[in-house]
Scaffold this motif. Structure first.
Motif, PDB file in Angstrom:
ATOM      1  N   SER B 164       3.013   0.870   3.979  1.00  0.00           N
ATOM      2  CA  SER B 164       4.131   0.019   3.565  1.00  0.00           C
ATOM      3  C   SER B 164       3.638  -1.345   3.108  1.00  0.00           C
ATOM      4  O   SER B 164       4.369  -2.081   2.461  1.00  0.00           O
ATOM      5  N   PRO B 167       3.572  -1.208  -1.055  1.00  0.00           N
ATOM      6  CA  PRO B 167       4.627  -0.279  -1.465  1.00  0.00           C
ATOM      7  C   PRO B 167       4.462   0.119  -2.917  1.00  0.00           C
ATOM      8  O   PRO B 167       4.080  -0.692  -3.748  1.00  0.00           O
ATOM      9  N   GLY B 224       7.226   4.534  -0.540  1.00  0.00           N
ATOM     10  CA  GLY B 224       8.298   4.016  -1.369  1.00  0.00           C
ATOM     11  C   GLY B 224       8.596   4.872  -2.578  1.00  0.00           C
ATOM     12  O   GLY B 224       7.857   5.789  -2.910  1.00  0.00           O
TER      13      GLY B 224
END
Lengths: 226, 226
Positions: B164, B167, B224
Motif C-alpha cells: 500500500s 499504490p 489498488g
DNA sequence: CCGGAATGTCGCAACCGTGTCGCAGACCTC
DNA sequence: GAGGTCTGCGACACGGTTGCGACATTCCGG
C-alpha cells in the motif's frame, strides 16, 4: 512542458485557468466533474492534477483518494478562502499542496513547478506515457485505450514496452526475440509475428490498418509513425 | 543518486554500510553519534537518514524526534533483532521504516528506495490512509475493514504496508522478498504467493476476486485499482 | 518445559499463456 | 501477370505460473 489535468466545475474559471496554464507552457486537459476527471486521468496520462474541492457529485476528497489509490501523481488542491479545515483534510487525503481561491495563474504555476520539482525523480510522470488515446503505465504495468483498461499478458506487455521504448525506430525480429523472449533463436520463427498479431488485436482499433505498430516489410516492426 | 546520512556508532558497521550504499549509487555521509549526526544533517542536506537506535549519548529516538522537528526528511531506523518495542516506538517517534540488524546492504537499499519512492511530500498526512472501506493506520499499526479491526500478524502487516506504500505500482516477488522478508533468495519460492494469499484471506471480501491486491501475472502484485 | 500462534515448505490442481503449425492473403520481383 | 517470399491469423496442445490446502518448524509467552 508538463501534462496537467484540471478538475474544476465553474465553467469560466476552468476555461481561463486552462488557457493561462497553457500559456505557461503546460499541456492541459480539463474536466468539469470528478467522474469525468477520473476518466480523463486514465486517458490523459497526467503528470499532475489540479483539483477543485467543491465539485458536483463526487467531491474533491473522494477524487483525491481515488487518484491516490491508483498511483503517486502529485495533486494540487484548490480551496475556498479561509477553509482551513479543508486544507488539513486535503493534505490528509493525499494532496501535495493547495492554493486558495481566487487563484492567480502565476501563483498556481509557481506551485505546480514547485511540486513537480520536489518530486521530479522517480515520479509517476516518467513511467507513464501517452500516444494518442493509448496510455502505457510502466509502474502499474497497465495499458489503457480511450480510458478503458486493456488486459495484457506478460509477453504482450514486454513486447509493447520494448517497441514503445524506441518509438519511430524499427526493431528486427531478432532484436525482439532477444529482448522480449530472452532467447536467441537461430532458425527463423513466426513467434514475433504472432506476438505482434496478438498485441495488435488488443490495442489497435483496426488490426488490418495498424496505427501504433507498423510492419516494416523485410526488417521488422516499428512503434508509431515515421 | 540520493544524499544519505548514516548515523551508526559501530565503526566497522558504519564503514561497510557507507561503502555498500555508495556502491548502490547513493551519496553517503556518516556520523558515529547523534550529536555529530545532527550537525552533519544540517550541513549535508540529506534526503534520507539511516539511523541506528543504540547510540552513545543521545539515543536514536531523540535524534529521530529532533530531525523530525527540523523537517520532513524520511528516516529509516536500524534496530536490533526482536526488539518489537523498538519498532513500534520508532515508528511512533517519526521513522518511516525500519530494518532489523544485522543488515544486508541490498535489503537496506531496497528499503531506502521504497521510502524514497513513496515520496517525502505525501508522507506528512499519510500515517493514515483509507482505500474504500479499508483503513490502514501506520501510526498505531492497525487495519480496519468496514469499521471492524482486522487482526494482523507482523509479516502480513509488513507486506500490506509495503504494497500500500506504493499504490498502483507493481512490485515483483523479488522486491517483496527483500523488503518484507529481508532475505535475498536466489531460487524461486512460493513464499510471497503464500503471504499474499494469507493477506487476502483477511482483507478481501472475496479472495477469489481480490479488490485491493491484484495479481499481475508474470510480474508480481499490485495494490489498488488500475 | 509446554502449548499455541506464526511462518516457511511442499505438493497438487486448475487455468491461463504461449509456442507451433498450417494456410491464406499480401506484397515484391521479374 | 506469375511465381516466390513474407506476413497475418486462427486453432490447438503443452507447459508454466499461480492459488491453495496441508504439514513441519520455529518462535514466543506462560
Amino acid at each position: 512542458m508538463s501534462r496537467i489535468l484540471l478538475i474544476e466545475d465553474d465553467h469560466s474559471v476552468r476555461i481561463s485557468l486552462a488557457k493561462a496554464l497553457g500559456r505557461y507552457g503546460h499541456d492541459v486537459a480539463s474536466a468539469p466533474s470528478g467522474e469525468e476527471g477520473l476518466r480523463l486521468y486514465r486517458e490523459h496520462a497526467a503528470e499532475l492534477v489540479v483539483l477543485d474541492l467543491m465539485l458536483p457529485g463526487m467531491d474533491g476528497f473522494e477524487v483525491c483518494r481515488r487518484i491516490r489509490a491508483a498511483g503517486t501523481v502529485p495533486i494540487v488542491m484548490l480551496t475556498a478562502r479561509g477553509d482551513d479545515i479543508d486544507v488539513v483534510s486535503g493534505l490528509e487525503s493525499g494532496a501535495d499542496d493547495y492554493v486558495v481561491k481566487p487563484v492567480e495563474p502565476r501563483v498556481i504555476d509557481a506551485r505546480i513547478r514547485a511540486v513537480l520539482r520536489r518530486g521530479a525523480p522517480d515520479r509517476a510522470g516518467r513511467s507513464r506515457a501517452a500516444y494518442g488515446d493509448l496510455v502505457i503505465d510502466r509502474a502499474s504495468m497497465t495499458v489503457t485505450r480511450d480510458g478503458d483498461a486493456v488486459a495484457m499478458t506478460p509477453t504482450e506487455l514486454r513486447l509493447l514496452l520494448e517497441l514503445s521504448g524506441s518509438p519511430g525506430q524499427v526493431l528486427s525480429r531478432q532484436q525482439l526475440l532477444e529482448s522480449v523472449w530472452e532467447h536467441s533463436y537461430l532458425g527463423d520463427s513466426r513467434l514475433v509475428d504472432n506476438g505482434v498479431q496478438r498485441l495488435r488485436a488488443k490495442i489497435e482499433a483496426d488490426p488490418a490498418a495498424p496505427v501504433f505498430i507498423q510492419t516494416v516489410r523485410g526488417f521488422g516492426y516499428r512503434f508509431g509513425p515515421v
